[in-house]
Design an enzyme around this catalytic site. Structure first.
Site, PDB file in Angstrom:
ATOM      1  CB  THR A   1       6.203 -33.290 -39.203  1.00 40.51           C
ATOM      2  OG1 THR A   1       6.431 -32.051 -39.840  1.00 40.51           O
ATOM      3  CG2 THR A   1       7.488 -33.858 -38.672  1.00 40.51           C
TER       4      THR A   1
ATOM      5  NE  ARG B   1      10.062 -23.164 -41.386  1.00 36.80           N
ATOM      6  CZ  ARG B   1       9.557 -24.255 -40.855  1.00 36.80           C
ATOM      7  NH1 ARG B   1       9.593 -25.393 -41.515  1.00 36.80           N
ATOM      8  NH2 ARG B   1       9.012 -24.241 -39.657  1.00 36.80           N
ATOM      9  CB  VAL B   2      15.868 -25.322 -41.856  1.00 35.64           C
ATOM     10  CG1 VAL B   2      16.015 -26.682 -41.185  1.00 35.64           C
ATOM     11  CG2 VAL B   2      16.605 -25.316 -43.190  1.00 35.64           C
ATOM     12  N   GLY B   3      12.900 -25.990 -40.430  1.00 33.40           N
ATOM     13  CA  GLY B   3      12.180 -26.064 -39.155  1.00 33.40           C
ATOM     14  C   GLY B   3      12.967 -26.846 -38.106  1.00 33.40           C
ATOM     15  CG  ASP B   4      10.633 -28.647 -35.076  1.00 33.32           C
ATOM     16  OD1 ASP B   4      10.028 -28.345 -36.134  1.00 33.32           O
ATOM     17  OD2 ASP B   4      10.186 -29.487 -34.278  1.00 33.32           O
TER      18      ASP B   4
ATOM     19  CB  THR C   1       4.677 -32.942 -35.107  1.00 30.76           C
ATOM     20  OG1 THR C   1       3.817 -32.206 -35.997  1.00 30.76           O
ATOM     21  CG2 THR C   1       3.830 -33.582 -34.022  1.00 30.76           C
ATOM     22  N   GLY C   2       5.124 -29.654 -34.848  1.00 30.72           N
ATOM     23  CA  GLY C   2       4.502 -28.407 -34.410  1.00 30.72           C
ATOM     24  C   GLY C   2       5.120 -27.230 -35.111  1.00 30.72           C
TER      25      GLY C   2
ATOM     26  N   GLY D   1       7.599 -25.137 -36.013  1.00 26.96           N
ATOM     27  CA  GLY D   1       9.031 -25.366 -35.906  1.00 26.96           C
ATOM     28  C   GLY D   1       9.817 -24.223 -35.288  1.00 26.96           C
TER      29      GLY D   1
HETATM   30  N1  ASP Z   1       7.745 -29.036 -37.260  1.00 26.02           N
HETATM   31  C1  ASP Z   1       7.608 -28.986 -38.694  1.00 26.02           C
HETATM   32  C2  ASP Z   1       8.324 -27.765 -39.231  1.00 26.02           C
HETATM   33  O1  ASP Z   1       8.236 -26.716 -38.616  1.00 26.02           O
HETATM   34  C3  ASP Z   1       6.199 -28.947 -39.148  1.00 26.02           C
HETATM   35  C4  ASP Z   1       5.284 -30.004 -38.620  1.00 26.02           C
HETATM   36  O2  ASP Z   1       5.503 -30.572 -37.560  1.00 26.02           O
HETATM   37  O3  ASP Z   1       4.275 -30.291 -39.280  1.00 26.02           O
HETATM   38  O4  ASP Z   1       8.912 -27.837 -40.287  1.00 26.02           O
END
Ligand code: ASP
Length: 309
Positions: free
Chosen positions: A176, A204-207, A227-228, A230
């Site tokens: 990300t 699916r939706v992340g953070d 980033t992480g 989510g």
């Molecule tokens: N945080 C992002 C998600 O969960 C993924 C990432 O940081 O690489 O969609």
């Protein structure tokens, strides 16, 4: 004139150290440097933090090295669904998009949601109709195709597994992307953009596009891009938590960022990192993974481009 500063990230899911070649490392660092310098130039000219973060994130989206825009990972259907958010710490205006396809620079669509709609968050088909109304040109699938990411997807495509960049212990190149900045007027802003996770399904939706979770900005405290993993970052409302620790507990930017990444998110088994800047131009870039593609530059003369600890 106040201090100004910018920090960017290209994801906390880096290649395991032994697998990074000097050549690849040079490529990552040069892509980071290009985005950093171009965001910094915007600040140097006296333009706004919001312009600087959009500029830096656009360049990271245009690089196939990162999991955003051009280099986005594949969904279970073999498509690309992207999420992005942007927030202005001066006005608390924000814009976000989710589950969009074919858009070259999702961060700019998020900015258009902020500036050209009455809304904060548009998703899926509706977000695409909004883009169409603004005459966005759509890129075809070939633009987003990347051999490496396709291989990553082929390995798990017929399983129920989904792959977060950060959970992979073998070769993985993802990330990300995000940027945070403080301009000459002491205004802060944050932007984040992602392709999410390989083989994701069910919308699916992340953070990353969620205001307060993966992205937040408020002049009173700070601007944060995460980033992480989510799912954990959403539950821990990470970006807002950093701001609240500063506001209500009087922590410094560094203390609040460390508290969240090296304590609170670990307590619920989350992994990842964040970049943050406050209205004085201080910066923090903590992560609890092996590495995080990251870079920062400030008018005080600080400059760093790093991947590992
Ligand atoms: N945080 C992002 C998600 O969960 C993924 C990432 O940081 O690489 O969609």
């Amino acid at each position: 004139m106040k201090n100004y500063a910018i920090a960017i990230h290209g994801g906390a899911g880096t290649l395991v150290k032994g697998m990074m070649t000097p050549d690849l490392e040079a490529k990552y660092k040069s892509a980071l440097k290009e985005a950093l310098d171009s965001g910094y130039k915007v600040l140097e000219k006296g333009e706004s933090a919001i312009d600087a973060v959009e500029e830096a994130v656009r360049l990271l989206e245009d690089s196939h090295l990162f999991n955003a825009g051009k280099g986005s990972v594949f969904t279970a259907q073999g498509t690309h669904e992207m999420d992005a958010a942007i927030m202005d710490g001066k006005t608390l205006n924000a814009g976000a998009v989710s589950l969009i396809t074919g858009i070259k620079n999702p961060v700019s669509l998020a900015r258009d949601v902020m500036e050209k709609s009455e809304h904060v968050f548009l998703a899926g088909e509706g977000a695409m109709q909004f883009a169409d109304k603004l005459n966005y040109k759509l890129e075809d699938a070939a633009y987003f195709y990347d051999e490496f990411r396709h291989q990553q997807w082929l390995e798990i495509k017929d399983t129920d597994n989904f792959q977060l960049d950060h959970s992979v212990k073998k070769d993985s190149k993802f990330g990300t992307v995000g940027a945070v900045a403080c301009d000459k007027n002491g205004n802060v802003a944050a932007a984040t953009s992602t392709g999410g996770m390989t083989n994701k399904k069910w919308g699916r939706v992340g953070d990353s596009p969620m205001i307060g979770a993966g992205n937040y900005a408020n002049n009173k405290t700070c601007a944060v891009s995460c980033t992480g993993s989510g799912e954990f970052f959403i539950r821990a409302v990470v970006a807002y938590d950093v701001a609240m620790l500063m506001e209500h507990k009087g922590m410094s930017l560094q203390e609040a960022s460390e508290e969240v990444i090296n304590k609170r998110i670990i307590e619920i088994n989350g992994d990842g990192g964040l970049i943050a800047v406050d209205a004085q131009g201080n910066m923090a870039m903590p992560f609890n993974t092996e590495g995080m593609y990251r870079a920062c530059k400030s008018s005080r003369g600080k400059e760093e481009i790093s991947i590992y600890k």
